[in-house]
Design a protein around this motif. Structure first.
Motif, PDB file in Angstrom:
ATOM      1  N   THR A  66       0.854  -1.203   0.000  1.00 22.59           N
ATOM      2  CA  THR A  66       0.000   0.000   0.000  1.00 22.59           C
ATOM      3  C   THR A  66       0.883   1.244   0.000  1.00 22.59           C
ATOM      4  OG1 THR A  66      -1.722  -1.196   1.209  1.00 22.59           O
ATOM      5  CG2 THR A  66      -1.829   1.210   1.251  1.00 22.59           C
ATOM      6  N   THR A  67       1.955   1.207   0.768  1.00 21.76           N
ATOM      7  CA  THR A  67       2.874   2.356   0.842  1.00 21.76           C
ATOM      8  C   THR A  67       3.620   2.553  -0.482  1.00 21.76           C
ATOM      9  OG1 THR A  67       3.083   2.073   3.208  1.00 21.76           O
ATOM     10  CG2 THR A  67       4.852   3.283   2.124  1.00 21.76           C
ATOM     11  N   THR A 127       1.272   4.056  -2.971  1.00 23.07           N
ATOM     12  CA  THR A 127       1.014   5.452  -2.597  1.00 23.07           C
ATOM     13  C   THR A 127       2.191   6.348  -2.973  1.00 23.07           C
ATOM     14  OG1 THR A 127      -0.357   4.726  -0.763  1.00 23.07           O
ATOM     15  CG2 THR A 127       0.519   6.967  -0.612  1.00 23.07           C
ATOM     16  N   ALA A 166       2.251   9.312  -5.747  1.00 21.70           N
ATOM     17  CA  ALA A 166       2.533  10.680  -5.282  1.00 21.70           C
ATOM     18  C   ALA A 166       3.774  11.273  -5.954  1.00 21.70           C
ATOM     19  CB  ALA A 166       2.702  10.697  -3.765  1.00 21.70           C
ATOM     20  N   PRO A 193       1.649   4.658   5.065  1.00 24.53           N
ATOM     21  CA  PRO A 193       1.416   5.237   3.730  1.00 24.53           C
ATOM     22  C   PRO A 193       1.020   6.708   3.806  1.00 24.53           C
ATOM     23  CG  PRO A 193      -0.345   3.669   4.333  1.00 24.53           C
ATOM     24  CD  PRO A 193       0.741   3.533   5.360  1.00 24.53           C
ATOM     25  N   THR A 215       3.457  11.686   1.189  1.00 21.77           N
ATOM     26  CA  THR A 215       2.719  12.691   0.422  1.00 21.77           C
ATOM     27  C   THR A 215       3.599  13.193  -0.727  1.00 21.77           C
ATOM     28  OG1 THR A 215       3.602  14.415   1.824  1.00 21.77           O
ATOM     29  CG2 THR A 215       1.496  13.455   2.500  1.00 21.77           C
ATOM     30  N   LEU A 275      -5.700  -0.435  -3.137  1.00 24.95           N
ATOM     31  CA  LEU A 275      -5.735   0.875  -3.793  1.00 24.95           C
ATOM     32  C   LEU A 275      -5.638   0.781  -5.309  1.00 24.95           C
ATOM     33  CD1 LEU A 275      -3.142   3.003  -1.750  1.00 24.95           C
ATOM     34  CD2 LEU A 275      -5.585   2.774  -1.348  1.00 24.95           C
ATOM     35  N   TYR A 310      -7.093   3.517   5.496  1.00 24.94           N
ATOM     36  CA  TYR A 310      -6.511   3.874   4.195  1.00 24.94           C
ATOM     37  C   TYR A 310      -6.186   2.618   3.365  1.00 24.94           C
ATOM     38  CZ  TYR A 310      -3.317   5.861   0.786  1.00 24.94           C
ATOM     39  OH  TYR A 310      -2.710   6.225  -0.390  1.00 24.94           O
ATOM     40  N   CYS A 311      -5.591   1.604   4.010  1.00 23.86           N
ATOM     41  CA  CYS A 311      -5.196   0.384   3.287  1.00 23.86           C
ATOM     42  C   CYS A 311      -6.411  -0.384   2.740  1.00 23.86           C
ATOM     43  CB  CYS A 311      -4.389  -0.540   4.203  1.00 23.86           C
ATOM     44  SG  CYS A 311      -2.778   0.125   4.661  1.00 23.86           S
TER      45      CYS A 311
END
Ligand code: MLT
Length: 245
Positions: free
Chosen positions: A34-35, A38, A42, A88, A92, A127, A223-224
């Motif tokens: 997930t991270t 992300t 980003a 995650p 940003t 995601l 979020y995940c």
């Protein structure tokens, strides 16, 4: 007619030793993949994964410092002395844009290492579920492994549920052109079907979800569990290096 064979492995340790598939999909839903998804969505240049912290440090030292972030997690917590942990929500655009992230986590990065010699290696999370399924359905590899990261060698509920989501969607997209390679795939799909409308609740029941709750990472779990928020497909471009094509 061309058939795809779809295998699921709950942990890196359960993958066969002497073989590799044409395509491996690595899942560490809480939270490494997930991270990674992300970070790349980003604007990170790439994420390079390491099982070993010393190797991470040595390799990142060769990279221009202003384009480099070091990230490490052990036991769910950030490792001191590193720029980032594995939440995650910290990845940003302002933090990661154009940076290469050198990352090590307890389980996820070991899963990547296990399959890194496969011709195609993909990072999947909820995601980017549809993006991964579209990519795999279109490229149509003969053999696909979905590899969960588990927790220190044992099964983890959330990775197998996410593996089941991917397997279910690929099978739905390809129909008779996809066949189950092992029983684990069918079991993973059953788990997903049981919980598909309550994935966040399942993550909270899971032992690693509880560990993250103890570490006050409540928002990470929510979020995940989000589905299809980004279109990116992180693909391995060199051993251990994930980027968007
Ligand atoms: C891992 O790789 O073990 C996980 O991503 C742990 C975590 O939640 O940071």
């Amino acid at each position: 007619l061309f058939f795809m064979k779809l295998y699921t492995y709950h942990t890196p340790e359960l993958t066969p030793d002497q073989e590799l598939p044409e395509c491996a999909i690595v899942v560490d839903i809480l939270r490494a993949t997930t991270t990674i998804v992300t970070a790349l969505a980003a604007g990170a240049e790439a994420v390079e994964v390491f099982a070993d912290l010393d190797k991470l440090k040595a390799r990142s030292d060769e990279h221009p410092d202003q384009l480099c972030l070091r990230a490490a997690e052990r036991g769910g917590a950030a490792v001191s002395g590193f720029d980032l942990g594995n939440s995650p929500l910290d990845y940003t655009a302002a933090v990661v844009n154009q940076k290469r992230i050198f990352m090590s986590t307890t389980n996820g990065t070991r899963a990547f290492q296990r399959v890194q010699a496969a011709p195609t290696v993909i990072a999947a999370a909820m995601l980017n579920l549809s993006a991964v399924v579209d990519y795999v359905s279109k490229t149509n590899p003969a053999e696909v492994w979905i590899v969960g990261s588990g927790w220190e060698g044992s099964y983890s509920l959330e990775d197998t549920a996410c593996a089941g989501a991917i397997a279910h969607e690929i099978k739905t997209a390809l129909g008779d052109r996809c066949e189950w390679g092992n029983d684990e795939s069918i079991a993973a799909v059953c788990l997903y079907q049981q919980w598909r409308d309550r994935l966040e609740a399942l993550f909270r029941e899971a032992s690693h979800g509880k560990r993250l709750l103890r570490l006050d990472r409540d928002q990470d779990i929510a979020y995940c569990a989000k589905i299809d928020t980004v279109k990116v497909v992180p693909i391995q471009t060199a051993p251990g290096v994930l980027a968007i094509n």
